[in-house]
Motif scaffolding. Structure first.
Motif, PDB file in Angstrom:
ATOM      1  N   TYR A  77       0.838  -1.201   0.000  1.00  0.00           N
ATOM      2  CA  TYR A  77       0.000   0.000   0.000  1.00  0.00           C
ATOM      3  C   TYR A  77       0.871   1.250   0.000  1.00  0.00           C
ATOM      4  CZ  TYR A  77      -2.724  -3.806   1.955  1.00  0.00           C
ATOM      5  OH  TYR A  77      -3.303  -5.046   2.170  1.00  0.00           O
ATOM      6  N   THR A  78       0.326   2.335  -0.568  1.00  0.00           N
ATOM      7  CA  THR A  78       1.009   3.627  -0.521  1.00  0.00           C
ATOM      8  C   THR A  78       0.748   4.262   0.858  1.00  0.00           C
ATOM      9  OG1 THR A  78      -0.839   4.970  -1.263  1.00  0.00           O
ATOM     10  CG2 THR A  78       0.490   3.912  -2.993  1.00  0.00           C
ATOM     11  N   ALA A  79       1.380   5.428   1.067  1.00  0.00           N
ATOM     12  CA  ALA A  79       1.208   6.124   2.351  1.00  0.00           C
ATOM     13  C   ALA A  79      -0.051   6.993   2.366  1.00  0.00           C
ATOM     14  CB  ALA A  79       2.444   6.981   2.632  1.00  0.00           C
ATOM     15  N   LYS A  80      -0.786   7.031   1.251  1.00  0.00           N
ATOM     16  CA  LYS A  80      -1.994   7.869   1.192  1.00  0.00           C
ATOM     17  C   LYS A  80      -3.055   7.349   2.158  1.00  0.00           C
ATOM     18  CE  LYS A  80      -5.360   9.448  -2.240  1.00  0.00           C
ATOM     19  NZ  LYS A  80      -5.790   9.347  -3.637  1.00  0.00           N
ATOM     20  N   SER A  81      -3.631   8.264   2.905  1.00  0.00           N
ATOM     21  CA  SER A  81      -4.580   7.799   3.918  1.00  0.00           C
ATOM     22  C   SER A  81      -5.939   7.457   3.298  1.00  0.00           C
ATOM     23  CB  SER A  81      -4.729   8.823   5.039  1.00  0.00           C
ATOM     24  OG  SER A  81      -5.256   9.987   4.505  1.00  0.00           O
ATOM     25  N   VAL A  82      -6.632   6.572   3.954  1.00  0.00           N
ATOM     26  CA  VAL A  82      -7.955   6.118   3.517  1.00  0.00           C
ATOM     27  C   VAL A  82      -8.993   6.872   4.354  1.00  0.00           C
ATOM     28  CG1 VAL A  82      -9.506   4.122   3.431  1.00  0.00           C
ATOM     29  CG2 VAL A  82      -7.076   3.851   2.852  1.00  0.00           C
ATOM     30  N   SER A  83      -9.898   7.554   3.683  1.00  0.00           N
ATOM     31  CA  SER A  83     -10.858   8.390   4.426  1.00  0.00           C
ATOM     32  C   SER A  83     -11.867   7.524   5.181  1.00  0.00           C
ATOM     33  CB  SER A  83     -11.606   9.323   3.467  1.00  0.00           C
ATOM     34  OG  SER A  83     -12.477   8.556   2.656  1.00  0.00           O
TER      35      SER A  83
END
Ligand code: FMN
Length: 170
Positions: free
Chosen positions: A16-22
């Motif tokens: 997974y990337t470091a982008k957060s999941v809302s």
């Protein structure tokens, strides 16, 4: 994405990337889980949304196939509530249907996810119960890490005509 495209292109995603999941995305996945069929509509499930980094990092210490949690933005633990089961023995099937709905919803939303098995492996059940302070009647069933995919996977056609039978065996 239409339903069959979602089903045919889904794969287990463990990077997974470091982008957060809302939270909105998580809620949509929970809504998909709770839309699953269940025996007699018993819906014997609870869902624990895990976002605490210390908890996500603790699980791979006792679950040997959950290292992806260290990079997941969140995870959802599907649990069965033994007091809600109306049709004996069916709670695992209900929780499995909910888990698959979550995987499909995550994929349809552009997220990566994977089914990490918990029940019926006793030590995983016991360790999760202890870690999350679950009461006796709540049994952890499956764990689904979530994140934006950092890997791309082809989805092979797994149709196998040799497993299809007409009317009788053989
Ligand atoms: C009941 C069950 C338990 C699983 N447990 C794990 C697990 O603990 N860790 C993991 O990385 N994948 C786990 N998987 C994912 C499978 O390895 C994966 O679905 C299978 O290899 C097929 O690949 P695909 O999902 O990409 O089609 C599990 C899948 C199921 C249905």
């Amino acid at each position: 994405m239409d339903a069959l495209t979602t089903i045919f292109s889904r794969r287990s995603i463990r990077l997974y990337t470091a982008k957060s999941v809302s939270r909105e995305m998580v809620n949509e996945i929970l809504r998909a889980a709770m839309s699953a069929p269940s025996a007699g509509n018993e819906r014997p499930w609870h869902f624990i949304v895990l976002t605490d980094r210390a908890i996500l990092d603790a699980i791979p210490k006792f679950h040997p196939y959950s290292a992806m949690l260290k990079h997941a933005q969140a995870a959802i633990l599907v649990c069965g509530d033994m007091t809600l089961e109306k049709q004996k023995g069916y709670w695992t099937l209900d929780c499995a249907a909910a888990t698959e709905n979550m995987l499909l919803a995550a994929h349809a939303k552009g997220l990566g996810a994977v089914w990490c098995g918990v029940y019926p492996t006793e030590d995983r059940v016991a360790n999760l119960k202890r870690l999350l302070n679950l009461p006796e009647h709540i049994v952890p069933f499956s764990l689904v890490p979530l994140g934006f995919p950092a890997e791309e996977k082809q989805a092979p056609d797994r149709f196998d005509g040799s497993r299809v039978h007409e009317n009788r065996w053989p």
